[in-house]
Design a protein around this motif. Structure first.
Motif, PDB file in Angstrom:
ATOM      1  N   LEU A   1       2.114  -1.981   0.895  1.00  0.00           N
ATOM      2  CA  LEU A   1       1.952  -1.222  -0.344  1.00  0.00           C
ATOM      3  C   LEU A   1       3.310  -0.893  -0.953  1.00  0.00           C
ATOM      4  O   LEU A   1       3.523  -1.063  -2.166  1.00  0.00           O
TER       5      LEU A   1
ATOM      6  N   TYR B   1       3.881  -2.440  -4.731  1.00  0.00           N
ATOM      7  CA  TYR B   1       3.259  -1.598  -5.754  1.00  0.00           C
ATOM      8  C   TYR B   1       3.937  -1.666  -7.114  1.00  0.00           C
ATOM      9  O   TYR B   1       3.298  -1.388  -8.140  1.00  0.00           O
TER      10      TYR B   1
ATOM     11  N   LEU C   1      -4.268  -3.156  -4.178  1.00  0.00           N
ATOM     12  CA  LEU C   1      -3.365  -2.068  -3.782  1.00  0.00           C
ATOM     13  C   LEU C   1      -4.048  -0.704  -3.907  1.00  0.00           C
ATOM     14  O   LEU C   1      -3.783   0.206  -3.113  1.00  0.00           O
TER      15      LEU C   1
ATOM     16  N   LEU D   1      -3.144   2.511 -10.337  1.00  0.00           N
ATOM     17  CA  LEU D   1      -2.715   2.636  -8.945  1.00  0.00           C
ATOM     18  C   LEU D   1      -2.283   4.069  -8.641  1.00  0.00           C
ATOM     19  O   LEU D   1      -2.607   4.614  -7.571  1.00  0.00           O
TER      20      LEU D   1
END
Length: 257
Positions: free
Chosen positions: A198, A202, A215, A246
């Motif tokens: 991650l 990201y 993610l 996210l």
């Protein structure tokens, strides 16, 4: 007499081969133990235990032929009975999914036969969906087998999830994250890899919708772990992430820790 350099090279070669064989043997032994455990669960008198076994097999990455033949036989002898019993049909549906996870196209004939002859629409739907998933699992199993080392201290399921998270394939990563978020593994091996991947990805894929979805599910998996050590990872995503979606899921997930 052989020159010293030749002897040294030959000894190193022998040691390398021995280590490789030992690793392969240990891994095979570990998978054999997992297969044996699932076989015992399939023999249980409790339907929940049998269903759980099929679920574990579906995500395990095992390729044991006897295991899948056992599932095939249980499906063929079981699906014609109790077709109005939802729990029984749920068990049969999970057997379909487990057969698909083998990646073996030979089982498509079995699934087509069940879909053609069952009177239960739910089971028919799962059979047809499972046929489509065989090639997906075959690709995944090939990638996992070819590209990633196994940790002998972990289960086959954990090794498979770790390999999927490290694959950089967003569809594989998303599926692994869904599995992990719904059924967290004991220990930190899988979630540590989720955290690592991650943090790597990201802010590299903010324009890739599928990757952002993957993610986001990985954030959920960290939240589902209940482990406060992952607050730091999620905070970093919240504070410096480029994707609003996210960041939203990171905020939801951090409240679970």
């Amino acid at each position: 007499m052989y020159p010293d350099s030749f002897v040294r090279r030959f000894c190193c070669f022998c040691i390398t081969i021995c280590m490789l064989l030992a690793t392969v043997g240990y891994t095979s032994a570990g998978q054999a133990e997992d297969a044996k455990r699932y076989m015992e669960m399939l023999k249980s008198e409790r339907i929940k235990t049998r269903i759980d076994s099929a679920k574990y097999i579906t995500r395990s990455g095992l390729i044991d032929p006897l295991l899948f033949e056992t599932i095939k036989n249980k499906l063929l002898t079981g699906y014609i009975h109790n077709q109005t019993n939802p729990k029984h049909m749920d068990e049969m549906a999970w057997y379909c999914k487990a057969l698909a996870s083998s990646g073996n196209m030979a089982y498509s004939d079995t699934l087509r036969e069940v879909a053609r002859t069952t009177a239960n629409e739910k089971l028919k739907r799962h059979c047809l969906n499972s046929i489509d998933q065989i090639s997906v699992h075959a690709k995944r199993n090939k990638i996992i087998k070819a590209g990633f080392a196994k940790d002998n201290s972990l289960s086959s399921e954990e090794n498979k999830m770790i390999a999927m998270f490290r694959s950089k394939d967003p569809l594989m990563m998303r599926d692994a994250a869904k599995i992990t978020s719904r059924n967290p593994f004991p220990g930190e091996a899988v979630t540590d890899v989720i955290s690592e991947e991650l943090l790597k990805l990201y802010n590299q894929n903010s324009g890739n919708k599928i990757m952002i979805d993957a993610l986001s599910w990985m954030c959920k998996a960290l939240g589902a772990s209940g482990n406060p050590k992952y607050k730091e990872t999620l905070n970093q995503v919240i504070q410096t992430g480029k994707s609003n979606k996210l960041k939203k899921y990171a905020k939801k997930s951090i409240r679970m820790l």
